[in-house]
Enzyme design. Structure first.
Site: not given
Length: 482
Positions: A79, A146
């Site tokens: 991400d 994350e």
């Protein structure tokens, strides 16, 4: 992007990075990107699985003669932080990142680039695709989400990984080896609002704070950059007594782990006072530019037509402005043991006003858990005094440095052989997934390294192309040395 690839080396990493950049992958919207990573690994003949939370775990067999070597895990997150300049018009749910080359740098047009941590993902895939690296068994752990809570690392179950060593590929400065990081936790602050009609004879305006650098709320928190929410609160607090405006809403920041670059307030003001208000803004802009100096020289304040219809009650307005002035932001304490390392900090990252509620998000970090807890408790006490509710969520542990670990020695000695100099060993004031992974795999040795990139979590994010080449050389050499 195909023409762009022709100017980039090493091509395997950049090919994967540019491919990944075509897929929207903001935090909590990275499912398609994770599936793409899994498909790439399957096409390479690797063993691929998805765990309960959506992480991708990939395994590649050792090259002949290296079967007895320790298993190494390559770890990165898929991400990215989605930030854009006002007026860019990028849709992070469907638009690809527009990547372009600026000399030896790679940038994006008006948005975050996603080199954090797309370069790490691309490097892991490049290792899986390689046919000329002499390595032992390889695992790749590509985690999800994350940036907004380390959800992927938090959901990873013990026993999934077999590796003895883990190479986290989420660092951002060439020449440094990270062996520890801070833990963190979020505080969510809310207050119910009472709405009334705007006073008769007033007009809606939008007061804007913009042009600030922003930055990573861990790595850049000590850099003296302005917080747009705090500056907006200072201006509102200073001008309210003289101008008697009514406040309808405040909005600022986009991510709790990014220092807010922009903030705005919808206010209702007597139109006869508009020019005097703008003159006062000019004075405040000059004041804040002088205060920020070279740390953050791009600050602007502006007043433009607004769109609100109702305003907050007077008590709500006063309480909110006072809270934003009282809440901490920035460095709380420096480390007494590691020169230059921030030990404890808070980022007042986001404020959003809904119809009947206002919400403020803060991220507190510390390498000392009791210090993190104490600061969060002080934030809660400040909120309670102002009539706001708060709760702590999303806590994650720090990563304790182990400077004498064998993996630290191996990577450092490898860098000495490849580049003729040792790495700088450090801990950082940012959250890495190593803390959560190490909590579940207590015997696993971990380090983190990566290429040089700057202004991550902002639309100015850029990465050094030559540094990615050096990062790849070190990664290959480490895998061959283990």
């Amino acid at each position: 992007m195909d023409a762009l690839l022709e100017s980039l080396e090493p091509k395997t990493i950049w090919s994967y990075f540019l491919g990944l950049s075509k897929i929207p992958r903001g935090s909590k919207n990275e499912a398609a990107a994770a599936a793409w990573v899994a498909d790439q690994a399957k096409a390479l003949g690797c063993e691929v699985e998805r765990d309960e939370v959506g992480n991708v775990i990939i395994r590649k067999k050792a090259t002949p003669g290296k079967e007895g070597r320790p298993t190494v895990c390559l770890q990165a997150h898929v991400d990215m932080v989605c930030e854009q300049n006002e007026g860019t018009g990028h849709d992070f749910l469907k638009d690809p990142i527009k990547v372009w080359k600026d000399g030896d740098l790679l940038r994006a047009t008006g948005t975050t680039l996603g080199a954090d941590n797309g370069i790490g993902v691309a490097a892991a895939l490049a290792v899986l695709a390689s046919k000329d690296i002499a390595h032992g068994p390889i695992e790749a752990l590509i985690t999800i989400d994350e940036e907004t809570g380390l959800t992927g690392a938090n959901g990873l179950q013990p026993g999934r990984l077999k590796a003895k060593f883990l190479l986290n590929l989420d660092s951002e400065e060439e020449g440094y080896l990270t062996i520890g990081c801070a833990g963190g936790e979020d505080t969510i602050v809310t207050r119910k609002l009472t709405r009334t009609a705007a006073p008769a004879g007033t007009k809606a305006f939008r007061l804007k704070v913009f042009g600030l650098k922003g930055g990573h709320s861990g790595i850049d928190i000590h850099a003296g950059r302005g917080n747009a929410i705090r500056i907006l609160a200072q201006v509102l607090g200073a001008l309210k007594p003289a101008f008697g405006f009514s406040l309808a809403s405040i909005k600022g920041g986009n991510k709790r782990n990014a220092i807010p670059r922009e903030a705005s307030a919808q206010i209702f003001l007597d139109p006869a006072k508009e020019q005097a208000f703008k003159a006062a803004l000019t004075e405040h802009e000059a004041h804040w530019r002088a205060a920020l100096g070279a740390f953050d020289p791009g600050l602007h304040l502006a007043l433009e037509p607004g769109e609100a219809t109702q305003v907050m009650s007077g008590p709500d307005t006063d309480a909110l402005i006072q809270l934003l002035l009282a809440l901490p932001h920035g460095v709380e304490a420096m480390s007494p043991d590691i020169p230059g390392l921030v030990q404890t900090s808070t980022n007042m990252g986001v404020i959003e006003t809904r119809e009947n509620e206002v919400e403020v998000n803060l991220l507190t970090r510390s390498s000392i858990n009791p210090s993190k807890t104490a600061l969060s408790e002080r934030i809660a006490a400040t909120c309670a005094l102002g009539g706001f509710e708060s709760h702590v969520t999303g806590g994650y542990p720090g990563w304790k440095p182990e400077p004498k670990a064998s993996l630290v020695r191996i990577v450092n000695e490898t860098n000495q052989k490849v580049f003729g100099k040792p790495l700088e060993i450090m801990a950082i004031h940012a959250g890495l997934e190593c803390g959560l992974i190490g909590e579940k795999y207590t015997e696993m040795e971990m380090v983190s390294f990566g290429p040089s990139m700057w202004d991550v979590h902002t639309p100015d994010e850029h990465v050094s192309v030559p540094s990615v080449g050096n990062f790849w050389k070190l990664l290959v050499a480490v895998l061959e040395a283990v």
